[in-house]
Design an enzyme around this catalytic site. Structure first.
Site, PDB file in Angstrom:
ATOM      1  N   ASP A  97       0.838  -1.198   0.000  1.00  0.00           N
ATOM      2  CA  ASP A  97       0.000   0.000   0.000  1.00  0.00           C
ATOM      3  C   ASP A  97       0.872   1.247   0.000  1.00  0.00           C
ATOM      4  OD1 ASP A  97       0.801  -0.733   2.638  1.00  0.00           O
ATOM      5  OD2 ASP A  97      -0.656   0.664   3.477  1.00  0.00           O
ATOM      6  N   GLU A 144       0.106  -1.247   5.685  1.00  0.00           N
ATOM      7  CA  GLU A 144       1.197  -0.721   6.501  1.00  0.00           C
ATOM      8  C   GLU A 144       1.055   0.772   6.745  1.00  0.00           C
ATOM      9  OE1 GLU A 144       5.101   1.018   7.540  1.00  0.00           O
ATOM     10  OE2 GLU A 144       3.884   1.403   5.748  1.00  0.00           O
TER      11      GLU A 144
END
Length: 471
Positions: free
Chosen positions: A101, A166
């Site tokens: 991400d 994350e």
């Protein structure tokens, strides 16, 4: 290590192919903080699973559950990608962690190019996620592709854990790792490539991270906001109380005023102290790059230790106070001050909370204000430190020496990567942070990039690292 010349040559010859693969991944707008992009995050996990599966890895997607939004809506968390490449019981097993991400980005935020279209300018590959953290993940995939094409057996077994949350506190990952502990119980070493060199020219290996403790100080003086002309001078004001308290947390030279904090800090060993003498770091360059008006110290060693090795306290803001342009003559009824401590060994969030709470309560007692006062601790995370003399760091150092012709700096970082400690605790394996990007890559900022040279040489370092670990 007789294969290395052929591997390095193949990486050079196929670098454009792997940059195109990075371009394909950057185009997937996997912004975990944006609920509207949750489908893209899931697609990013599935895309990465397919890349590993096409290489012959055993793959699965770990269901990490649901995310509860503040609106009450529930969204599925993007699954974590788990991949297994090799099950030879006579070989060591390396766990590789990365994230898929990215931070939000829009062209109008100040980007010179489309953030989701990888664009090369003067040897720099601009795009969101190019260095944080899609670039390193693609570098690992590229290494496996090269070894497979050359018919070179993987010298160790590899297990991948790649998440897509994350940038949003890794929500769900800890539980996912705990639920699948049987799949990662045979790990010999772990490696994370999710940080950056200290400078632009010299590689490093990172063996320590600070933890964090976050605090909210809430003070209320009335049921609703008051007019400063009508009520000023007649009521003790909440913002005045808060400013008085927050001014007594840290000095201008960074000294934390909370009694007992310094006594929690582990003493510096001579071996650690000597490491700082060798680190390639220019104080003036750092000052210019940060745009600072001044620094707390002009000493390289003191400055680095203050950034990495010692705790720091930062004030972050005041909720409830007027902060817009212009003038507003209001007395806010309730204000909340926000600050955090970056903590280091042997500090713990629990011990730090006690000291902070005790100190703030003692200040409030001295203030003798009739207003209401409340201190709340927010998220907390432990610091992490590894043994930079172990076999994992030795392999990483030898790999860097082979590619760059120099010994890397051994560094710590001032920020936190909580999954580092989670992986170490669950797998009981030594963890190393092996960055491939440079300090000016602008992760999280506009015009994020990774240099083509760093990307290509990073692939070579990762390949050499695998063989050094097996040696």
């Amino acid at each position: 290590m007789e294969h290395m010349d052929a591997v390095f040559k193949a990486i050079d010859e196929h670098q454009d192919e792997f940059i195109d693969l990075l371009r394909e991944s950057v185009a997937i707008r996997s912004v975990s903080a944006d609920p509207a992009r949750r489908g893209d995050c899931i697609r990013m996990s599935e895309w990465t699973r397919d890349q590993l599966r096409n290489l012959g890895a055993e793959t699965s997607l770990w269901d990490l559950g649901k995310q509860q939004l503040s609106s009450g809506e529930e969204l599925p968390l993007p699954p974590a990608v788990f991949g297994v490449y090799g099950r030879d019981k006579s070989k060591k097993t390396l766990l590789i962690y990365g994230h898929l991400d990215v931070q939000p980005a829009e062209k109008e935020d100040g980007w010179n190019t489309d953030p989701f279209e990888l664009t090369e300018i003067n040897g720099k590959l601009f795009g969101r996620g190019s260095t944080d953290d899609k670039g390193p993940v693609i570098a690992w995939i590229a290494v496996l592709k090269i070894l497979q094409r050359l018919g070179i057996d993987l010298p160790i077994n590899i297990k991948f854990v790649l998440e897509c949350m994350e940038e949003s506190s890794s929500e769900g990952l800890d539980k996912g790792l705990e639920d699948n502990i049987d799949k990662i119980s045979d790990i010999t070493y772990s490696c994370i490539s999710d940080n950056y060199w200290l400078g632009r020219n010299k590689p490093c290996l990172t063996y320590g991270l600070r933890g964090i403790c976050y605090y909210f100080v809430e003070i209320s003086c009335a049921r609703q906001d008051l007019h400063s002309g009508i009520n000023g001078g007649s009521v003790p004001e909440a913002l005045n109380d808060l400013m008085w308290i927050m001014s007594q947390l840290v000095t201008v030279d960074g000294q934390i005023l909370i009694p007992g904090i310094a006594e929690l800090v582990a003493p510096v060993t001579k071996e650690e102290d000597d490491l700082y003498d060798k680190i390639d770091f220019c104080v003036d360059t750092f000052k210019n790059e940060t745009g600072s008006h001044g620094l707390i110290s002009d000493s390289k060693k003191d400055l680095l230790m203050n950034r990495w090795r010692y705790p720091s306290l930062s004030l972050h803001g005041v909720e409830g106070a007027f902060s817009q342009p212009g003038a507003k003559t209001v007395i806010p009824a309730k204000v909340t001050g926000k600050f955090s401590l970056r903590i280091v060994p042997h500090m713990t969030p629990e011990a730090t909370d006690k000291l902070v709470t005790s100190y703030l309560e003692s200040l409030w007692a001295k203030r003798k204000s009739p207003n209401t006062f409340k201190i709340t601790s927010g998220h907390g995370g432990m610091p992490w430190v590894a043994d930079f003399r172990d076999a994992n760091f030795s392999a990483g150092s030898k790999a860097i020496e082979r590619v760059y012709g120099m010994t890397p700096d051994f560094t710590r970082e001032g920020g936190s990567i909580p999954v580092t400690l989670t992986i170490q605790d669950l797998t009981k394996s030594p963890v190393m942070l092996l960055p491939i990007g440079a300090s000016d890559d602008m992760a999280h900022s506009q015009n994020e990039k990774i240099n083509r040279e760093n990307f290509v040489k990073g692939m070579k370092v990762l390949a050499a690292y695998l063989f050094e670990l097996a040696a």
